[in-house]
Design a protein around this motif. Structure first.
Motif, PDB file in Angstrom:
ATOM      1  N   MET A 145      10.104  -3.295  -2.721  1.00  0.00           N
ATOM      2  CA  MET A 145       9.484  -2.430  -1.743  1.00  0.00           C
ATOM      3  C   MET A 145       8.806  -1.269  -2.468  1.00  0.00           C
ATOM      4  N   ASN A 146       7.635  -0.896  -2.002  1.00  0.00           N
ATOM      5  CA  ASN A 146       6.982   0.273  -2.589  1.00  0.00           C
ATOM      6  C   ASN A 146       6.763   1.313  -1.511  1.00  0.00           C
ATOM      7  N   THR A 147       6.802   2.565  -1.940  1.00  0.00           N
ATOM      8  CA  THR A 147       6.728   3.670  -0.994  1.00  0.00           C
ATOM      9  C   THR A 147       5.721   4.694  -1.489  1.00  0.00           C
ATOM     10  N   GLY A 148       4.738   5.026  -0.649  1.00  0.00           N
ATOM     11  CA  GLY A 148       3.804   6.093  -0.984  1.00  0.00           C
ATOM     12  C   GLY A 148       4.469   7.440  -0.766  1.00  0.00           C
ATOM     13  N   ILE A 149       4.160   8.397  -1.633  1.00  0.00           N
ATOM     14  CA  ILE A 149       4.802   9.712  -1.589  1.00  0.00           C
ATOM     15  C   ILE A 149       3.737  10.799  -1.579  1.00  0.00           C
ATOM     16  N   GLN A 150       3.857  11.728  -0.648  1.00  0.00           N
ATOM     17  CA  GLN A 150       3.028  12.932  -0.629  1.00  0.00           C
ATOM     18  C   GLN A 150       3.944  14.098  -0.999  1.00  0.00           C
ATOM     19  N   ALA A 151       3.555  14.865  -1.997  1.00  0.00           N
ATOM     20  CA  ALA A 151       4.369  15.979  -2.489  1.00  0.00           C
ATOM     21  C   ALA A 151       3.866  17.291  -1.897  1.00  0.00           C
ATOM     22  N   PRO A 152       4.664  17.958  -1.054  1.00  0.00           N
ATOM     23  CA  PRO A 152       4.204  19.204  -0.435  1.00  0.00           C
ATOM     24  C   PRO A 152       3.908  20.323  -1.439  1.00  0.00           C
ATOM     25  N   GLY A 153       4.516  20.304  -2.624  1.00  0.00           N
ATOM     26  CA  GLY A 153       4.309  21.359  -3.613  1.00  0.00           C
ATOM     27  C   GLY A 153       3.165  21.092  -4.573  1.00  0.00           C
ATOM     28  N   ALA A 154       2.386  20.047  -4.324  1.00  0.00           N
ATOM     29  CA  ALA A 154       1.258  19.708  -5.197  1.00  0.00           C
ATOM     30  C   ALA A 154      -0.046  19.859  -4.414  1.00  0.00           C
ATOM     31  N   PRO A 155      -1.162  20.021  -5.132  1.00  0.00           N
ATOM     32  CA  PRO A 155      -2.434  20.119  -4.410  1.00  0.00           C
ATOM     33  C   PRO A 155      -2.726  18.824  -3.655  1.00  0.00           C
ATOM     34  N   ARG A 156      -3.421  18.948  -2.526  1.00  0.00           N
ATOM     35  CA  ARG A 156      -3.775  17.762  -1.745  1.00  0.00           C
ATOM     36  C   ARG A 156      -4.633  16.816  -2.584  1.00  0.00           C
ATOM     37  N   PRO A 157      -4.424  15.512  -2.441  1.00  0.00           N
ATOM     38  CA  PRO A 157      -5.330  14.564  -3.110  1.00  0.00           C
ATOM     39  C   PRO A 157      -6.763  14.773  -2.629  1.00  0.00           C
TER      40      PRO A 157
END
Length: 147
Positions: A1-13
């Motif tokens: 299984m793979n999971t996409g991750i958005q990091a709140p402490g990083a700049p937006r892609p």
């Protein structure tokens, strides 16, 4: 299984993609740049009155990109020490490699404990940044059961 991750402490892609994607024990980070997560500004960039980029501080950008990578790692359940492979993109290899390499050595003082690394000189990145990192980390799975 793979999971996409958005990091709140990083700049937006800058596009439609996750900061990272976990596949088993491997964590693949999308290209991470030095933009400030709070302001979206690029640390060390100098612009003229018309807003054109006229200079930058590669050392500030290196420290910022490392902080952003660390934020994505931590949001993904990984640590700085979990990095196994890093591809570095520099827009001016001749001007910036020595300073970037010196900052790298501060963050990875022991070459035997550093991740593998490839550094490429390229003509441009999608935003006015001088450095971007593409990283792979290994996240150890926690053992379950009693031993």
């Amino acid at each position: 299984m793979n999971t996409g991750i958005q990091a709140p402490g990083a700049p937006r892609p800058v596009g439609r993609y996750p900061h990272a994607r976990r596949v088993g024990e491997l964590l693949f980070l999308s290209g991470i740049g030095p933009r400030d997560p709070a302001t979206n500004a690029v640390p060390g960039n100098v612009q003229d009155a018309e807003g054109r980029l006229i200079g930058y501080d590669i050392e500030l950008q290196c420290r910022s990109v490392f902080a952003n990578v660390k934020a994505v790692l931590e949001a993904s359940g990984a640590r700085w020490q979990d990095l196994v492979d890093v591809t570095v993109y520099l827009t001016d290899m001749a001007r910036d490699f020595a300073a970037y390499n010196a900052v790298w050595a501060e963050y990875f003082p022991d070459p035997d404990d550093a991740p593998c690394r490839t550094t490429l000189g390229i003509s441009a990145l999608p935003t006015p940044i001088a450095i971007e990192l593409k990283c792979v980390a290994r996240i150890a799975t926690q053992a379950t059961g009693g031993e």
